[in-house]
Design an enzyme around this catalytic site. Sequence first.
Site, PDB file in Angstrom:
ATOM      1  N   CYS A 166      35.396  42.957  34.216  1.00  0.00           N
ATOM      2  CA  CYS A 166      35.841  42.286  35.444  1.00  0.00           C
ATOM      3  C   CYS A 166      37.346  42.035  35.477  1.00  0.00           C
ATOM      4  CB  CYS A 166      35.093  40.977  35.614  1.00  0.00           C
ATOM      5  SG  CYS A 166      33.301  41.183  35.549  1.00  0.00           S
ATOM      6  N   HIS A 306      39.190  33.234  39.114  1.00  0.00           N
ATOM      7  CA  HIS A 306      38.120  34.186  38.804  1.00  0.00           C
ATOM      8  C   HIS A 306      36.836  33.703  39.470  1.00  0.00           C
ATOM      9  CE1 HIS A 306      36.178  37.447  36.816  1.00  0.00           C
ATOM     10  NE2 HIS A 306      35.423  36.677  36.067  1.00  0.00           N
ATOM     11  N   GLU A 317      37.075  27.665  33.480  1.00  0.00           N
ATOM     12  CA  GLU A 317      38.314  28.002  34.179  1.00  0.00           C
ATOM     13  C   GLU A 317      38.987  26.749  34.715  1.00  0.00           C
ATOM     14  OE1 GLU A 317      40.108  31.173  37.436  1.00  0.00           O
ATOM     15  OE2 GLU A 317      37.945  30.863  37.348  1.00  0.00           O
ATOM     16  N   LYS A 338      35.547  35.155  45.891  1.00  0.00           N
ATOM     17  CA  LYS A 338      34.221  35.680  45.544  1.00  0.00           C
ATOM     18  C   LYS A 338      33.116  34.914  46.265  1.00  0.00           C
ATOM     19  CE  LYS A 338      35.309  37.485  40.898  1.00  0.00           C
ATOM     20  NZ  LYS A 338      36.709  37.034  40.748  1.00  0.00           N
ATOM     21  N   HIS A 343      31.082  39.298  43.718  1.00  0.00           N
ATOM     22  CA  HIS A 343      31.854  39.716  42.547  1.00  0.00           C
ATOM     23  C   HIS A 343      31.868  41.242  42.478  1.00  0.00           C
ATOM     24  CE1 HIS A 343      33.792  39.961  38.839  1.00  0.00           C
ATOM     25  NE2 HIS A 343      33.047  39.177  38.081  1.00  0.00           N
ATOM     26  N   PHE A 402      33.674  40.417  30.548  1.00  0.00           N
ATOM     27  CA  PHE A 402      32.825  40.500  29.361  1.00  0.00           C
ATOM     28  C   PHE A 402      33.613  41.126  28.209  1.00  0.00           C
ATOM     29  CE2 PHE A 402      28.453  40.757  31.713  1.00  0.00           C
ATOM     30  CZ  PHE A 402      28.550  39.403  31.999  1.00  0.00           C
TER      31      PHE A 402
END
Length: 416
Positions: A166, A306, A317, A338, A343, A402
């Site tokens: 991502c 994010h 975050e 998002k 996403h 990830f």
Amino acid sequence: MRRVVITGIGLLTPVGNDLESTWQALLAGKSGAGPITLFDTENYATRFACEVKGWDPLTYLDKREVKHLDRFLQFGVSAAMAAMDDAGFEGRRVPEADADRWGCYIGAGLGGVKTIEDTHDSGRAKGPRYGFSPYFVTDIIINMIPGMVSIRTGARGPNMSHVSACSTGSHSIGEAMRLIRHGYADGMIAGGAEATITMLGVGGFNAMRALSTRNDDPTKASRPFEKDRDGFVIAEGAGVVVLEELEAARRRGARIYAEVLGYGANADAHHITAPAPEGIGAQRCMRQALADAKIDASRVGYINAHGTSTEFNDKNETAAIKAVFADHAAKLAVSSTKSMTGHMLGAAGAVEAGVCALALSRGVLPPTINYDTPDPACDLDYVPNQAREVRVDVAVSNSFGFGGTNATLVVGRYQG
């Protein structure tokens, strides 16, 4: 070090098929979520996603290409061509005299998943002689996006794909910026694309329990930083920006959206999917980007987070932002687009960098929609539910992936 500016933006998203339609949808707080139409989801825990809708691939591709190209390649090439149009390049071509100094960095997280699925079925049914297309290999490998873009634009400089889950789109832009800053290129076409709303994509993320299962009301499913969030909403699309060295952009009379001021990239070194506690890796990444930009944290006015709508990402975050910005964190506007686009995985960071550039140049911040019940662990100003008109000089865009990979871009309003 040379200054790097954004002169073109190409967006293809679940809320719009181009820059303007996407931007207006974001300001209106429109969700792109709905029932999945790309495959049969009858037995899936999640039966909705944020699909690209009503898009005509023939805008930038010919019929032969559309027939065989994987969807992620169609998205990536189309967004790149749209960015070149937006940047004002005649015929979407780099001038021949500059071609060796222009390159393409466009990546994806997973590549041609649908082509792999279809070819597996075809190969099993028809055997090796008739079950495989001669385009199979070129339709699944990620670097076909920059390869095809270079052929179309004539850009003969650095050409590759960054693959970092991502964080892909943000890494692509950050690394491209560095090439220009340090003199290895004068212009770069950079971003990311993704098309993983497939049996394997949705099934795999469901198995990880990462996706929202709010099937009764998909438009309310993506709710970053909100107390009742239950996972992210998988999405598809592409975002590509045209980056140029400032003086070169000025010489050709380019319209400048914003300046890329800084870039940070690091790793949590913690876990393959879970973020490090208190967002330690994200903290270091944001500090690296601010130091690279040579600006104080107090100058930042907006963060495009994010903000995935997952329990641990959102609270970590938030903790990272509070640690980096200290007392200034309470004055920051933080939103997650998002909540509307879903996403887009490898495309997300590039789309969100483009959104930051638009927010700076147009003086409006997109909201975080579906923000109904505050989460005590997420206690910042998330621009809830409505866009906000405000002039901001510096914005930050965060992308975390990830494998513990992190990327942060610092973008500044262009002031000459």
